[in-house]
Write a protein that holds these residues in place. Structure first.
Motif, PDB file in Angstrom:
ATOM      1  N   ALA A 112      51.896  41.817  41.997  1.00  0.00           N
ATOM      2  CA  ALA A 112      50.471  41.724  41.660  1.00  0.00           C
ATOM      3  C   ALA A 112      49.939  40.324  41.953  1.00  0.00           C
ATOM      4  O   ALA A 112      48.839  40.170  42.492  1.00  0.00           O
ATOM      5  CB  ALA A 112      50.254  42.090  40.188  1.00  0.00           C
ATOM      6  N   THR A 113      50.724  39.301  41.649  1.00  0.00           N
ATOM      7  CA  THR A 113      50.261  37.936  41.917  1.00  0.00           C
ATOM      8  C   THR A 113      50.061  37.715  43.412  1.00  0.00           C
ATOM      9  O   THR A 113      49.036  37.177  43.838  1.00  0.00           O
ATOM     10  CB  THR A 113      51.259  36.902  41.355  1.00  0.00           C
ATOM     11  N   LEU A 114      51.036  38.169  44.217  1.00  0.00           N
ATOM     12  CA  LEU A 114      50.904  37.982  45.665  1.00  0.00           C
ATOM     13  C   LEU A 114      49.742  38.800  46.223  1.00  0.00           C
ATOM     14  O   LEU A 114      49.065  38.367  47.158  1.00  0.00           O
ATOM     15  CB  LEU A 114      52.220  38.327  46.375  1.00  0.00           C
ATOM     16  N   GLU A 115      49.492  39.958  45.647  1.00  0.00           N
ATOM     17  CA  GLU A 115      48.344  40.754  46.101  1.00  0.00           C
ATOM     18  C   GLU A 115      47.029  39.996  45.854  1.00  0.00           C
ATOM     19  O   GLU A 115      46.185  39.900  46.746  1.00  0.00           O
ATOM     20  CB  GLU A 115      48.294  42.109  45.375  1.00  0.00           C
ATOM     21  N   ILE A 116      46.887  39.451  44.669  1.00  0.00           N
ATOM     22  CA  ILE A 116      45.641  38.736  44.348  1.00  0.00           C
ATOM     23  C   ILE A 116      45.529  37.449  45.171  1.00  0.00           C
ATOM     24  O   ILE A 116      44.451  37.113  45.677  1.00  0.00           O
ATOM     25  CB  ILE A 116      45.558  38.412  42.838  1.00  0.00           C
ATOM     26  N   LEU A 117      46.633  36.750  45.348  1.00  0.00           N
ATOM     27  CA  LEU A 117      46.585  35.534  46.166  1.00  0.00           C
ATOM     28  C   LEU A 117      46.233  35.872  47.618  1.00  0.00           C
ATOM     29  O   LEU A 117      45.552  35.096  48.289  1.00  0.00           O
ATOM     30  CB  LEU A 117      47.910  34.776  46.091  1.00  0.00           C
ATOM     31  N   GLU A 146      36.810  43.998  32.286  1.00  0.00           N
ATOM     32  CA  GLU A 146      38.175  43.524  31.988  1.00  0.00           C
ATOM     33  C   GLU A 146      38.310  42.031  32.296  1.00  0.00           C
ATOM     34  O   GLU A 146      38.917  41.270  31.541  1.00  0.00           O
ATOM     35  CB  GLU A 146      39.206  44.325  32.793  1.00  0.00           C
ATOM     36  N   VAL A 147      37.747  41.621  33.427  1.00  0.00           N
ATOM     37  CA  VAL A 147      37.809  40.204  33.809  1.00  0.00           C
ATOM     38  C   VAL A 147      37.175  39.341  32.710  1.00  0.00           C
ATOM     39  O   VAL A 147      37.701  38.293  32.328  1.00  0.00           O
ATOM     40  CB  VAL A 147      37.099  39.978  35.162  1.00  0.00           C
ATOM     41  N   ILE A 148      36.063  39.797  32.195  1.00  0.00           N
ATOM     42  CA  ILE A 148      35.338  39.039  31.162  1.00  0.00           C
ATOM     43  C   ILE A 148      36.114  39.010  29.845  1.00  0.00           C
ATOM     44  O   ILE A 148      36.335  37.948  29.260  1.00  0.00           O
ATOM     45  CB  ILE A 148      33.919  39.627  30.989  1.00  0.00           C
ATOM     46  N   LYS A 149      36.565  40.188  29.400  1.00  0.00           N
ATOM     47  CA  LYS A 149      37.271  40.242  28.116  1.00  0.00           C
ATOM     48  C   LYS A 149      38.543  39.406  28.116  1.00  0.00           C
ATOM     49  O   LYS A 149      38.886  38.769  27.127  1.00  0.00           O
ATOM     50  CB  LYS A 149      37.656  41.689  27.775  1.00  0.00           C
ATOM     51  N   TYR A 150      39.256  39.449  29.242  1.00  0.00           N
ATOM     52  CA  TYR A 150      40.583  38.827  29.268  1.00  0.00           C
ATOM     53  C   TYR A 150      40.578  37.465  29.959  1.00  0.00           C
ATOM     54  O   TYR A 150      41.607  36.985  30.423  1.00  0.00           O
ATOM     55  CB  TYR A 150      41.573  39.792  29.937  1.00  0.00           C
ATOM     56  N   SER A 151      39.397  36.843  30.002  1.00  0.00           N
ATOM     57  CA  SER A 151      39.263  35.596  30.762  1.00  0.00           C
ATOM     58  C   SER A 151      39.899  34.390  30.086  1.00  0.00           C
ATOM     59  O   SER A 151      40.144  33.370  30.738  1.00  0.00           O
ATOM     60  CB  SER A 151      37.779  35.307  31.001  1.00  0.00           C
ATOM     61  N   VAL A 173      45.749  43.155  35.966  1.00  0.00           N
ATOM     62  CA  VAL A 173      44.629  42.478  35.307  1.00  0.00           C
ATOM     63  C   VAL A 173      44.985  41.012  35.032  1.00  0.00           C
ATOM     64  O   VAL A 173      44.186  40.103  35.271  1.00  0.00           O
ATOM     65  CB  VAL A 173      44.252  43.195  33.988  1.00  0.00           C
ATOM     66  N   LEU A 174      46.202  40.803  34.564  1.00  0.00           N
ATOM     67  CA  LEU A 174      46.598  39.422  34.254  1.00  0.00           C
ATOM     68  C   LEU A 174      46.823  38.598  35.509  1.00  0.00           C
ATOM     69  O   LEU A 174      46.622  37.377  35.501  1.00  0.00           O
ATOM     70  CB  LEU A 174      47.833  39.414  33.350  1.00  0.00           C
ATOM     71  N   ALA A 175      47.220  39.238  36.609  1.00  0.00           N
ATOM     72  CA  ALA A 175      47.335  38.497  37.864  1.00  0.00           C
ATOM     73  C   ALA A 175      45.977  37.895  38.226  1.00  0.00           C
ATOM     74  O   ALA A 175      45.900  36.776  38.730  1.00  0.00           O
ATOM     75  CB  ALA A 175      47.843  39.412  38.983  1.00  0.00           C
ATOM     76  N   ALA A 194      42.743  33.774  29.285  1.00  0.00           N
ATOM     77  CA  ALA A 194      44.112  33.493  29.740  1.00  0.00           C
ATOM     78  C   ALA A 194      44.139  32.527  30.929  1.00  0.00           C
ATOM     79  O   ALA A 194      45.193  32.344  31.529  1.00  0.00           O
ATOM     80  CB  ALA A 194      44.812  34.815  30.079  1.00  0.00           C
ATOM     81  N   GLY A 195      43.015  31.919  31.261  1.00  0.00           N
ATOM     82  CA  GLY A 195      43.008  30.927  32.336  1.00  0.00           C
ATOM     83  C   GLY A 195      41.756  30.985  33.195  1.00  0.00           C
ATOM     84  O   GLY A 195      41.148  29.976  33.511  1.00  0.00           O
ATOM     85  N   PHE A 196      41.357  32.206  33.557  1.00  0.00           N
ATOM     86  CA  PHE A 196      40.253  32.418  34.485  1.00  0.00           C
ATOM     87  C   PHE A 196      38.960  31.730  34.059  1.00  0.00           C
ATOM     88  O   PHE A 196      38.228  31.176  34.890  1.00  0.00           O
ATOM     89  CB  PHE A 196      40.027  33.930  34.622  1.00  0.00           C
ATOM     90  N   ARG A 197      38.662  31.743  32.759  1.00  0.00           N
ATOM     91  CA  ARG A 197      37.359  31.217  32.324  1.00  0.00           C
ATOM     92  C   ARG A 197      37.169  29.749  32.692  1.00  0.00           C
ATOM     93  O   ARG A 197      36.043  29.301  32.870  1.00  0.00           O
ATOM     94  CB  ARG A 197      37.155  31.416  30.814  1.00  0.00           C
ATOM     95  N   ASP A 198      38.271  28.999  32.816  1.00  0.00           N
ATOM     96  CA  ASP A 198      38.133  27.590  33.202  1.00  0.00           C
ATOM     97  C   ASP A 198      37.494  27.453  34.586  1.00  0.00           C
ATOM     98  O   ASP A 198      36.825  26.461  34.863  1.00  0.00           O
ATOM     99  CB  ASP A 198      39.494  26.888  33.225  1.00  0.00           C
ATOM    100  N   PHE A 199      37.739  28.437  35.459  1.00  0.00           N
ATOM    101  CA  PHE A 199      37.177  28.388  36.814  1.00  0.00           C
ATOM    102  C   PHE A 199      35.693  28.734  36.823  1.00  0.00           C
ATOM    103  O   PHE A 199      34.974  28.350  37.732  1.00  0.00           O
ATOM    104  CB  PHE A 199      37.896  29.386  37.724  1.00  0.00           C
ATOM    105  N   THR A 200      35.266  29.502  35.833  1.00  0.00           N
ATOM    106  CA  THR A 200      33.895  30.009  35.879  1.00  0.00           C
ATOM    107  C   THR A 200      32.870  28.917  35.564  1.00  0.00           C
ATOM    108  O   THR A 200      31.715  29.048  35.930  1.00  0.00           O
ATOM    109  CB  THR A 200      33.685  31.187  34.905  1.00  0.00           C
ATOM    110  N   ARG A 201      33.292  27.855  34.904  1.00  0.00           N
ATOM    111  CA  ARG A 201      32.324  26.799  34.576  1.00  0.00           C
ATOM    112  C   ARG A 201      31.827  26.134  35.860  1.00  0.00           C
ATOM    113  O   ARG A 201      30.625  26.090  36.125  1.00  0.00           O
ATOM    114  CB  ARG A 201      32.935  25.748  33.646  1.00  0.00           C
ATOM    115  N   ILE A 202      32.748  25.658  36.689  1.00  0.00           N
ATOM    116  CA  ILE A 202      32.239  24.978  37.878  1.00  0.00           C
ATOM    117  C   ILE A 202      31.703  25.966  38.906  1.00  0.00           C
ATOM    118  O   ILE A 202      30.868  25.609  39.725  1.00  0.00           O
ATOM    119  CB  ILE A 202      33.215  23.927  38.469  1.00  0.00           C
TER     120      ILE A 202
END
Lengths: 308, 308
Positions: free
Chosen positions: B248-253, A215-220, B186-188, A222-230
């Motif tokens: 969910a956001t506070l949980e992930i943070l 799920e993390v990979i498919k939905y990355s 997931v989005l969090a 939405a923002g997360f993938r930018d962190f994975t580069r560095i």
């Protein structure tokens, strides 16, 4: 073809930074000969295969012999031992430099080993990609990036600094000069803390039980993938950076968590005005970076949509 | 030209997401007519100038009248009031959807206002750029990105879900389906926490007394600039996301700061093995994202060196 800045340059350590230096030096005709050395036989073999360096040497002594400039391009934690190993083979009057991301610790580790008749001029090119190894270099890496020269002490020869500056400018970089402690603080903000934060976020995502890696990979996108580069950068290099720039990195991370807690409290208490003001404020820095030519203004870094 | 999926689609709110939908719908011939409405006169004027929507309406009632599909493309905090405003004008049997980044709060805000004879099928396309407004859209935004459909309850008509799926697939997206609470968690992870962290890091850099903004900007290519892209996203949208996905956001943070503290301790105590292992581990996720076609494998996002 301009006159070379140095007759002979030795690159010690043949990863992304050294290999990009080699191709940039060749592009600019900046050195008569470039020798190279890497500790691992496999790296030396690869370098020979791809024509990286005019001559690849099997010992650090051979590589630095007769060199007018020796650049240490090894992880920060290995600088001291390499300096000790090469010290006896250095040419009198040679300039010794490095490309480490931390400057105070490198100066402390290298300087004691160097003979009195060489010039030590540490430097740090602020450029890189998430790729590593001898095959990852390219001539354009330093174009319009900054290289910070950090003279080891007040007695550093101005001529040696000027020659090193000419080399970096010839490789396409802009050159600034500052002292080691300020360098280490500035880099803690613009590089070290962001890397640790990115590694942490990717680690958290990978480790959650309730959200799968798939799920993390498919939905990355939405923002997360930018962190994975560095967070894909070289682990040895980054381990050494953090261990050797402890104080400044921990200071910035302390400020970061303080601020993060304030924003978490705003979320918890529903303080929308605080969030809105904070988020408005941070847009200006990106505009500054784009205007300074340090990032693209194309949406999404210009990645476009990958074709399936 | 394939048969349109809908005779008439109404887009409420004309920012990046709606404008990209319009261009993607036109590209695919997916609707007979697309109407649009935006609260601000300036946005409606711009939309008319650039040919965004077949017909731009001055009231939400006019825009939704006769529409087979109405898509709410306003910030999450505005969904409830827009739903209330349009409810009396909806066509019987119409499908109502949205594009909000949070699903539980949107369902709770919108559903009570809707008449019984419409189908509410919330959705969330995981795509965007740091740009906003009616002029920022483009037809390719959804190509090979994911859209998550989150049926409001168990009684949601399968035919309505299938039609919405066909529209998103026609716009180039892959479609998944999940429940609202799992979506929000997931989005969090993949979006909300990364955005808050990026906003925080940029805010800290901006606020430091000992490092100037000009230094932060010049030396940003060492990592920091990657954070500034998502920290340049629309402040209203993101304020609403955090206020409406609090738990969910506070949980992930919370998980994030726990992990960050462990890494800070490893730095402080000089535990290089812990750091090295952690940094090795996080490379795998990036490989997965590239293999899944959700990011480019070109170094540095393929940005290359900006020309000075």
């Amino acid at each position: 073809m301009t006159k070379p800045v140095f007759d002979r340059v030795a690159l010690i350590g043949l990863g992304l930074i050294a290999s990009s230096m080699f191709w940039a030096i060749k592009r600019g005709g900046l050195a008569g000969e470039v020798t190279g050395y890497a500790r691992s036989q496999a790296t030396r073999d690869t370098a020979r295969d791809i024509g990286l360096c005019d001559r690849v040497c099997d010992t650090v002594a051979d590589a630095v012999e007769g060199a007018d400039l020796v650049v240490l391009c090894v992880p920060v934690g290995a600088m001291g031992s390499v300096a000790a190993e090469m010290a006896a083979s250095l040419k009198s009057g040679a300039i010794i430099s490095d490309v480490g991301s931390v400057k105070r610790a490198v100066i402390d580790a290298v300087q004691p080993h160097l003979p009195e008749d060489v010039h030590f001029v540490p430097a740090h090119p602020l450029a890189g990609t998430e790729h590593s190894g001898p095959e990852s270099g390219f001539a354009e890496l330093y174009d319009n990036r900054w290289c910070i020269i950090v003279p080891a002490d007040k007695d550093t020869s101005p001529e040696a600094v000027a020659k090193l500056r000419a080399l970096w400018e010839g490789m396409g970089a802009n050159v600034d000069q500052m002292d080691a402690d300020h360098h280490d603080l500035v880099l803690a903000v613009t590089s070290h803390a962001p890397h640790l934060i990115a590694y942490t976020m990717v680690g958290v995502a990978d480790d959650l039980r309730r959200v799968t890696d798939s799920e993390v990979i498919k939905y990355s996108a939405a923002g997360f993938r930018d962190f994975t580069r560095i967070a894909a950068s070289d682990p040895t290099m980054w381990r050494d950076v953090f261990l050797n720039n402890k104080d400044a990195t921990l200071e910035i991370l302390g400020r970061f968590t303080e601020e993060l807690f304030a924003l978490q409290r705003a979320i918890r208490t529903g303080d929308g005005d605080h969030l809105f003001d904070y988020f408005t404020h941070t847009r200006a820095i990106r505009r500054g970076i784009i205007e300074a030519g340090q990032d693209t203004e194309a949406p999404d870094f210009g990645r476009g949509a990958p074709k399936s």
